[in-house]
Scaffold this motif. Sequence first.
Motif, PDB file in Angstrom:
ATOM      1  N   ARG A 135       1.032  -1.279  -0.003  1.00 43.87           N
ATOM      2  CA  ARG A 135       0.089   0.437  -0.090  1.00 43.87           C
ATOM      3  C   ARG A 135       1.209   1.406   0.406  1.00 43.87           C
ATOM      4  O   ARG A 135       0.704   2.023  -0.528  1.00 43.87           O
ATOM      5  CB  ARG A 135      -0.450   0.140   0.963  1.00 43.87           C
ATOM      6  CG  ARG A 135      -2.512  -1.005   1.246  1.00 43.87           C
ATOM      7  CD  ARG A 135      -2.705  -0.967   2.700  1.00 43.87           C
ATOM      8  NE  ARG A 135      -3.186  -2.453   2.768  1.00 43.87           N
ATOM      9  CZ  ARG A 135      -4.852  -2.261   2.425  1.00 43.87           C
ATOM     10  NH1 ARG A 135      -5.098  -0.860   2.324  1.00 43.87           N
ATOM     11  NH2 ARG A 135      -5.649  -3.383   2.783  1.00 43.87           N
ATOM     12  N   ARG A 136       2.268   1.549   0.683  1.00 47.70           N
ATOM     13  CA  ARG A 136       2.685   2.435   1.357  1.00 47.70           C
ATOM     14  C   ARG A 136       3.226   2.727  -0.031  1.00 47.70           C
ATOM     15  O   ARG A 136       3.369   4.096  -1.182  1.00 47.70           O
ATOM     16  CB  ARG A 136       3.724   2.137   2.360  1.00 47.70           C
ATOM     17  CG  ARG A 136       4.511   3.923   2.717  1.00 47.70           C
ATOM     18  CD  ARG A 136       5.106   3.068   3.920  1.00 47.70           C
ATOM     19  NE  ARG A 136       6.720   1.840   3.245  1.00 47.70           N
ATOM     20  CZ  ARG A 136       6.232   0.839   4.024  1.00 47.70           C
ATOM     21  NH1 ARG A 136       5.655   0.496   4.844  1.00 47.70           N
ATOM     22  NH2 ARG A 136       7.144  -0.210   3.565  1.00 47.70           N
ATOM     23  N   GLN A 137       3.934   1.614  -1.120  1.00 44.86           N
ATOM     24  CA  GLN A 137       4.740   2.102  -2.174  1.00 44.86           C
ATOM     25  C   GLN A 137       3.412   2.553  -3.384  1.00 44.86           C
ATOM     26  O   GLN A 137       3.996   2.974  -3.994  1.00 44.86           O
ATOM     27  CB  GLN A 137       5.642   0.397  -2.736  1.00 44.86           C
ATOM     28  CG  GLN A 137       6.213   0.350  -1.764  1.00 44.86           C
ATOM     29  CD  GLN A 137       7.677  -0.838  -2.148  1.00 44.86           C
ATOM     30  OE1 GLN A 137       7.445  -1.067  -3.049  1.00 44.86           O
ATOM     31  NE2 GLN A 137       8.536  -0.874  -1.521  1.00 44.86           N
ATOM     32  N   ARG A 138       2.377   2.160  -3.584  1.00 46.14           N
ATOM     33  CA  ARG A 138       1.213   2.709  -4.799  1.00 46.14           C
ATOM     34  C   ARG A 138       1.647   4.554  -4.338  1.00 46.14           C
ATOM     35  O   ARG A 138       1.539   4.622  -5.000  1.00 46.14           O
ATOM     36  CB  ARG A 138       0.173   2.230  -4.232  1.00 46.14           C
ATOM     37  CG  ARG A 138      -0.208   1.085  -4.291  1.00 46.14           C
ATOM     38  CD  ARG A 138      -1.414   0.285  -4.296  1.00 46.14           C
ATOM     39  NE  ARG A 138      -1.880  -0.874  -3.799  1.00 46.14           N
ATOM     40  CZ  ARG A 138      -2.568  -2.148  -3.306  1.00 46.14           C
ATOM     41  NH1 ARG A 138      -3.703  -0.949  -2.768  1.00 46.14           N
ATOM     42  NH2 ARG A 138      -3.221  -2.797  -3.438  1.00 46.14           N
ATOM     43  N   GLU A 139       1.732   4.869  -2.665  1.00 44.64           N
ATOM     44  CA  GLU A 139       1.831   6.051  -2.159  1.00 44.64           C
ATOM     45  C   GLU A 139       2.753   6.781  -3.023  1.00 44.64           C
ATOM     46  O   GLU A 139       2.765   8.010  -3.329  1.00 44.64           O
ATOM     47  CB  GLU A 139       0.809   6.399  -0.645  1.00 44.64           C
ATOM     48  CG  GLU A 139      -0.077   5.723  -0.862  1.00 44.64           C
ATOM     49  CD  GLU A 139      -1.574   5.848  -0.721  1.00 44.64           C
ATOM     50  OE1 GLU A 139      -1.296   6.922  -1.007  1.00 44.64           O
ATOM     51  OE2 GLU A 139      -2.407   5.269  -1.692  1.00 44.64           O
ATOM     52  N   THR A 140       3.924   6.351  -2.305  1.00 45.56           N
ATOM     53  CA  THR A 140       5.045   6.881  -2.046  1.00 45.56           C
ATOM     54  C   THR A 140       5.547   6.709  -3.568  1.00 45.56           C
ATOM     55  O   THR A 140       6.969   7.976  -4.059  1.00 45.56           O
ATOM     56  CB  THR A 140       5.902   6.840  -0.989  1.00 45.56           C
ATOM     57  OG1 THR A 140       6.039   5.245  -1.276  1.00 45.56           O
ATOM     58  CG2 THR A 140       5.198   6.661   0.497  1.00 45.56           C
ATOM     59  N   LYS A 295       2.378  12.532 -11.840  1.00 44.87           N
ATOM     60  CA  LYS A 295       1.241  12.860 -10.425  1.00 44.87           C
ATOM     61  C   LYS A 295       0.357  12.189 -11.395  1.00 44.87           C
ATOM     62  O   LYS A 295      -0.972  11.651 -10.763  1.00 44.87           O
ATOM     63  CB  LYS A 295       1.686  14.086  -9.395  1.00 44.87           C
ATOM     64  CG  LYS A 295       0.353  13.158  -8.350  1.00 44.87           C
ATOM     65  CD  LYS A 295       0.707  15.040  -7.205  1.00 44.87           C
ATOM     66  CE  LYS A 295      -0.034  14.951  -6.552  1.00 44.87           C
ATOM     67  NZ  LYS A 295      -0.143  15.483  -5.931  1.00 44.87           N
ATOM     68  N   THR A 298      -0.470   8.614 -13.092  1.00 47.69           N
ATOM     69  CA  THR A 298      -0.711   8.005 -12.634  1.00 47.69           C
ATOM     70  C   THR A 298      -2.013   7.826 -11.648  1.00 47.69           C
ATOM     71  O   THR A 298      -2.958   6.860 -11.583  1.00 47.69           O
ATOM     72  CB  THR A 298       0.601   7.853 -10.910  1.00 47.69           C
ATOM     73  OG1 THR A 298       1.429   8.048 -11.367  1.00 47.69           O
ATOM     74  CG2 THR A 298       0.066   7.239  -9.978  1.00 47.69           C
ATOM     75  N   ASN A 302      -4.732   4.885 -11.721  1.00 52.28           N
ATOM     76  CA  ASN A 302      -5.340   4.777 -10.935  1.00 52.28           C
ATOM     77  C   ASN A 302      -6.574   3.735 -11.309  1.00 52.28           C
ATOM     78  O   ASN A 302      -7.433   3.318 -10.608  1.00 52.28           O
ATOM     79  CB  ASN A 302      -5.134   4.730  -9.914  1.00 52.28           C
ATOM     80  CG  ASN A 302      -3.522   4.772  -8.838  1.00 52.28           C
ATOM     81  OD1 ASN A 302      -3.026   3.240  -9.378  1.00 52.28           O
ATOM     82  ND2 ASN A 302      -2.621   5.430  -9.001  1.00 52.28           N
TER      83      ASN A 302
END
Length: 309
Positions: A135-140, A295, A298, A302
């Motif tokens: 989950r974190r890598q999707r965001e950061t 950004k 993505t 998504n």
Amino acid sequence: MTSPVPVVLVFLDPAFPGGRLADASQPQLMVTDQGATRGDGVFETMLAVGGNVRKIQAHLDRLAGSADALDLAIPGQDEWRRAIATALSEHRVQNPAPAGAGAELVVKLVVTRGAEGAAAPNCWVQVSPVGAGARRQRETGIDVILLDRGYDSDAAERAPWLLLGAKTLSYAVNMAALRHAHKQGADDVIFISSDGRVLEGPTSTVLLAHVEKADDGTSVKRLITPQLDSGILPGTSQGALFTAAKAAGWELGYGPLEPQDLLDADAVWLISSVRLLAPVNHIDGKPVGTPSVQKELTAELNELFAGIQ
Ligand code: PLP
């Protein structure tokens, strides 16, 4: 013996039409199981959202293709679907707390050649929570390094016994590459063939995008992935996203790609079924793409991906 993560386990078993529920904290395989002793088997990793497995047909088809490459006779797709349904409903029973409509689970299908001398493979479904790292890598986003895979991009065709396009249980090399990256302070890897082509991540497909402004002010967006016949696993996420992107007006391209193409792109991602799109921020320490474009693209991809069942 306890399982470090809560796992629901269902074996495919001719005596149990819906699959045989088993206790993941108890021994289930012989020590001579060739999945354990040789990595001889195949698997799939899928994402269930709100109780529905996404892209299930594409995963079942790829499992059948991988099994075929290893000459493994596996149960039919209906049997797999029933066992998956049993595992997901058991997970609901064991986790009655309201998990929310968008609750995500990892659903893994595993086939081993079975114990030495056994007539049939061992096949099971396991359901577990999605790790926080994904989950974190999707965001950061992620930092990756390029690593030599040691094969040229024709090896898959020339030497089918290397099983390069199959999703086999022999992932020790892929995991070693990831550990190598972590020791260098990176999150992930993009493999390069010995003839200099971009291949794939150890557990993901490489995507890149270019945005070109036309004279009339409109923009043309192009989504590109390495050639599917270059010894990589055909990604179910890449396949589904390409279909959705095409319908949304994107142009599509399939390699060949070289490392410089990654650095020249407006955005690069690693994509896979559970982590989904992980934007790549740096490759070998060099910044990738244009942050504002990355950004925006993505978010757009998504949204397209969220519509895929
Ligand atoms: N390439 C490799 C080597 C993988 O292991 C994976 C998934 O685990 C992928 C690509 C991405 O495949 P998918 O999108 O079907 O998850």
